[in-house]
Write a protein that holds these residues in place. Structure first.
Motif, short mmCIF file in Angstrom:
data_model
loop_
_atom_site.label_atom_id
_atom_site.label_comp_id
_atom_site.label_asym_id
_atom_site.label_seq_id
_atom_site.Cartn_x
_atom_site.Cartn_y
_atom_site.Cartn_z
N ARG A 140 57.73 -27.83 19.42
CA ARG A 140 56.92 -26.64 19.56
C ARG A 140 57.60 -25.68 20.52
NH1 ARG A 140 52.68 -30.68 19.87
NH2 ARG A 140 51.37 -30.60 18.03
N GLU A 141 57.01 -24.50 20.66
CA GLU A 141 57.61 -23.52 21.53
C GLU A 141 57.57 -23.96 22.99
OE1 GLU A 141 53.31 -22.27 21.36
OE2 GLU A 141 54.81 -23.08 19.99
N TRP A 142 56.68 -24.91 23.35
CA TRP A 142 56.64 -25.42 24.71
C TRP A 142 57.21 -26.84 24.72
CZ3 TRP A 142 53.13 -29.52 24.61
CH2 TRP A 142 52.19 -29.49 23.60
N SER A 143 58.41 -27.02 24.14
CA SER A 143 58.93 -28.35 23.85
C SER A 143 59.58 -29.05 25.03
CB SER A 143 59.96 -28.27 22.71
OG SER A 143 61.02 -27.39 23.07
N ASP A 144 59.68 -28.40 26.21
CA ASP A 144 60.26 -29.07 27.37
C ASP A 144 59.42 -30.29 27.76
OD1 ASP A 144 62.46 -27.35 27.77
OD2 ASP A 144 61.11 -25.87 28.64
N VAL A 145 60.08 -31.29 28.30
CA VAL A 145 59.42 -32.56 28.63
C VAL A 145 59.43 -32.76 30.14
CG1 VAL A 145 59.44 -35.06 28.31
CG2 VAL A 145 60.15 -33.55 26.44
N MET A 146 58.31 -33.26 30.68
CA MET A 146 58.22 -33.66 32.09
C MET A 146 57.71 -35.10 32.13
SD MET A 146 56.23 -31.75 35.23
CE MET A 146 56.92 -31.79 36.88
N LEU A 147 58.59 -36.05 32.29
CA LEU A 147 58.23 -37.46 32.27
C LEU A 147 57.64 -37.88 33.62
CD1 LEU A 147 61.36 -38.94 30.44
CD2 LEU A 147 59.17 -38.26 29.43
N GLU A 148 56.56 -38.64 33.55
CA GLU A 148 55.91 -39.05 34.80
C GLU A 148 56.80 -39.94 35.66
OE1 GLU A 148 53.28 -43.01 33.95
OE2 GLU A 148 52.36 -41.12 33.37
N GLY B 149 64.27 -35.44 41.80
CA GLY B 149 64.83 -35.17 43.12
C GLY B 149 64.70 -33.73 43.58
N ILE B 150 64.19 -32.83 42.71
CA ILE B 150 64.04 -31.42 43.06
C ILE B 150 62.64 -31.18 43.59
CG2 ILE B 150 64.07 -29.05 42.18
CD1 ILE B 150 66.04 -30.03 40.03
N ARG B 151 62.53 -30.58 44.75
CA ARG B 151 61.22 -30.35 45.37
C ARG B 151 60.51 -29.16 44.72
NH1 ARG B 151 58.96 -31.14 50.95
NH2 ARG B 151 57.37 -29.54 51.26
N ILE B 152 59.23 -29.35 44.39
CA ILE B 152 58.37 -28.29 43.86
C ILE B 152 57.14 -28.22 44.75
CG2 ILE B 152 57.00 -27.51 41.89
CD1 ILE B 152 58.90 -29.06 40.06
N ASP B 153 56.93 -27.05 45.37
CA ASP B 153 55.78 -26.88 46.26
C ASP B 153 55.20 -25.50 46.09
OD1 ASP B 153 57.43 -25.12 47.71
OD2 ASP B 153 58.12 -26.70 49.05
N ALA B 154 54.30 -25.12 46.98
CA ALA B 154 53.57 -23.86 46.84
C ALA B 154 54.47 -22.64 46.97
CB ALA B 154 52.45 -23.79 47.87
N SER B 155 55.70 -22.80 47.40
CA SER B 155 56.63 -21.68 47.52
C SER B 155 57.58 -21.59 46.33
CB SER B 155 57.44 -21.78 48.81
OG SER B 155 58.31 -22.91 48.77
N GLN C 233 61.74 -21.99 35.69
CA GLN C 233 62.39 -21.66 34.42
C GLN C 233 63.75 -22.34 34.30
OE1 GLN C 233 62.81 -17.46 33.71
NE2 GLN C 233 63.01 -17.74 31.51
N ARG C 234 64.42 -22.60 35.41
CA ARG C 234 65.70 -23.31 35.36
C ARG C 234 65.52 -24.74 34.90
NH1 ARG C 234 67.20 -21.31 41.44
NH2 ARG C 234 67.22 -19.05 40.99
N LEU C 235 64.32 -25.31 35.19
CA LEU C 235 64.03 -26.68 34.77
C LEU C 235 63.45 -26.72 33.36
CD1 LEU C 235 62.32 -28.02 38.03
CD2 LEU C 235 64.61 -28.60 37.20
N PHE C 236 62.56 -25.76 33.04
CA PHE C 236 61.83 -25.77 31.77
C PHE C 236 61.90 -24.39 31.12
CE2 PHE C 236 59.47 -28.52 34.85
CZ PHE C 236 59.89 -29.74 34.35
N PRO C 237 63.06 -23.97 30.63
CA PRO C 237 63.21 -22.61 30.11
C PRO C 237 62.36 -22.31 28.89
CG PRO C 237 65.15 -23.95 29.61
CD PRO C 237 64.31 -24.74 30.56
N THR C 238 62.23 -23.27 27.97
CA THR C 238 61.46 -23.03 26.74
C THR C 238 59.98 -22.92 27.04
OG1 THR C 238 63.10 -24.30 25.50
CG2 THR C 238 61.00 -23.87 24.41
N ALA C 239 59.47 -23.77 27.92
CA ALA C 239 58.04 -23.75 28.26
C ALA C 239 57.68 -22.45 28.97
CB ALA C 239 57.70 -24.95 29.13
N VAL C 240 58.53 -21.99 29.86
CA VAL C 240 58.25 -20.75 30.58
C VAL C 240 58.26 -19.57 29.63
CG1 VAL C 240 59.09 -19.15 32.34
CG2 VAL C 240 59.04 -21.60 32.82
N LYS C 241 59.16 -19.58 28.67
CA LYS C 241 59.21 -18.50 27.68
C LYS C 241 57.92 -18.44 26.86
CE LYS C 241 61.89 -16.73 23.77
NZ LYS C 241 63.03 -16.96 22.85
N GLY C 242 57.32 -19.58 26.59
CA GLY C 242 56.09 -19.64 25.80
C GLY C 242 54.84 -19.69 26.65
#
Length: 314
Positions: free
Chosen positions: A157-165, A247-253, A260-269
Motif C-alpha cells: 500500500r501507499e503506507w508500506s513502510d514497516v516498523m517491527l516491534e 538504535g535511532i532515538r525518537i522523542d518529542a523533538s 521521513q528518512r526512516l519511513f519515506p513512503t509512509a510520510v508521503k502518504g
C-alpha cells in the motif's frame, strides 16, 4: 462619412469587449480541483481524498468534509472499495487518545470512473457526483497499485513502510512486552488504573478477558496488563519519554523530516486531521509479510512526533 463614423466606435466596442472577457477569464482564481490536477507527484491517499471530498457522499450530510478521511479496503482490477472514517481525539479516560469511526462506504469503478455510495444499501448504490477534473491525466487505480507488481507483496500500500516491534525500545530499554516490576523501574508509579471490563475495548492485546486485566496510564501513555505482564498500547512522547528504533532515538523533538528518512513512503502518504490546528498521522505496517491487519500509527503535532498507537480492527 456618417456611415464610417458609426462603424468605428462599433468595432472599437467589440474589440474592447473581447479583451475584457479574456482578462476576466485569466483573472479567475484557480480552484482546488484544478490545483490537484496539475500536481505531478502525490500519493494515492492525496488523490483519493481530493476526489472523495469533492463528491456529494452521504457522509457529508453529517460530517464536515475536512473531518472525513478515506482509505482503500479492497481492490480488484477495475474496482476500489473505499472506507470513509473520522478520527477524533478523546479524553474520556483521563488522557488524550485517538478514536476512529466509520461513516460511509464507497465503490469506485474504473470503467466510466463511476463513484458509488453503498453506505445504506449495497444492493442499491447511489451514484455520486464529483469533480472529474481531479482525475484528468491521472489513473487512480494505477496510482493505488491495484494490480500487484510481480515480486511485490499483494498487500503493498501507499503506507508500506514497516516498523517491527523487535526493533523498538521504550526509553531505550524495554520492548513492547515486559513485567509490572520493569514498568515501575522504568516509568514509576502509574498515574491511574482502569479495569478493562469497565472500558470494554473492542480489541485487547492479551485477549484473555480476565476480570482483573487493567489499563494503566502514565504521562498520557496507556499500557495493558494481564497478571504480571504489561504491553504498550499507546505511547506518548511526554516528560522526556522516548523510543529508540534500530538504535535511532525518537522523542518529542524529532521532526517529520527526520522520520521521513526512516519511513519515506509512509510520510508521503500521511493523513491529516483537525485538533487544535492540524495533527498529521502516518501508518506503518507491523510485519514484513502483510499478514497482520493491524498497523502502527505515528502522530505529529507542530511538525514534531507526538504519540504512537498500535491499531487493530475490531
Amino acid at each position: 462619412m456618417s456611415r464610417i463614423f458609426i462603424l468605428i466606435p462599433f468595432i472599437f466596442f467589440s474589440c474592447a469587449g473581447a479583451s475584457d472577457k479574456k482578462t476576466v477569464q485569466n483573472d479567475q482564481p484557480i480552484t482546488r480541483s484544478e490545483e490537484i490536477a496539475t500536481v505531478k507527484d502525490y500519493s494515492c491517499t492525496e488523490l483519493l481524498t481530493a476526489l472523495v471530498r469533492s463528491s456529494n457522499a452521504l457522509a457529508f450530510e453529517s460530517f464536515n468534509k475536512s473531518e472525513v478521511q478515506a482509505r482503500i479496503t479492497s481492490r480488484t482490477s477495475d474496482k476500489l472499495t473505499i472506507e470513509l472514517y473520522t478520527i477524533a481525539i478523546s479524553d474520556r479516560t483521563g488522557s488524550e487518545r485517538e478514536m476512529e469511526n466509520t461513516v460511509g462506504w464507497l465503490e469506485f469503478f474504473s470503467p466510466g470512473n463511476k463513484l458509488m455510495d453503498i453506505t445504506h444499501d449495497p444492493d442499491n448504490p447511489k451514484e455520486l457526483k464529483y469533480d472529474k477534473s481531479i482525475l484528468e491525466g491521472h489513473n487512480l487505480l494505477e496510482l493505488c497499485n491495484v494490480v500487484a507488481t510481480p515480486g511485490r507483496p499483494a498487500q503493498q500500500r501507499e503506507w508500506s513502510d514497516v516498523m517491527l516491534e523487535k526493533d523498538i525500545r521504550f526509553n531505550g530499554k524495554l520492548g513492547r512486552y515486559f513485567t509490572l516490576t520493569e514498568f515501575k523501574n522504568n516509568f514509576g508509579k502509574p498515574d491511574s488504573v482502569k479495569w478493562l471490563k469497565d472500558e470494554a475495548p473492542c480489541f485487547t492485546i492479551f485477549d484473555t478477558e480476565a476480570p482483573d486485566d487493567t489499563y494503566i496510564y502514565k504521562d498520557g501513555s496507556r499500557f495493558e496488563t494481564s497478571k504480571d505482564s504489561v504491553a504498550v498500547d499507546e505511547f506518548w512522547f511526554k516528560n522526556g519519554n522516548f523510543i529508540t528504533y534500530k538504535g535511532i532515538r525518537i522523542d518529542a523533538s524529532t521532526t517529520m523530516e527526520e522520520i521521513q528518512r526512516l519511513f519515506p513512503t509512509a510520510v508521503k502518504g500521511r493523513l491529516g486531521l483537525d485538533k487544535e490546528g492540524t495533527l498529521w498521522v502516518i501508518k506503518l505496517r507491523e510485519d514484513d509479510t502483510g499478514i497482520s491487519d493491524g498497523h502502527i500509527k505515528l502522530f505529529f503535532k507542530n511538525d514534531k512526533v507526538y504519540f504512537m498507537h498500535w491499531w487493530f480492527p475490531c
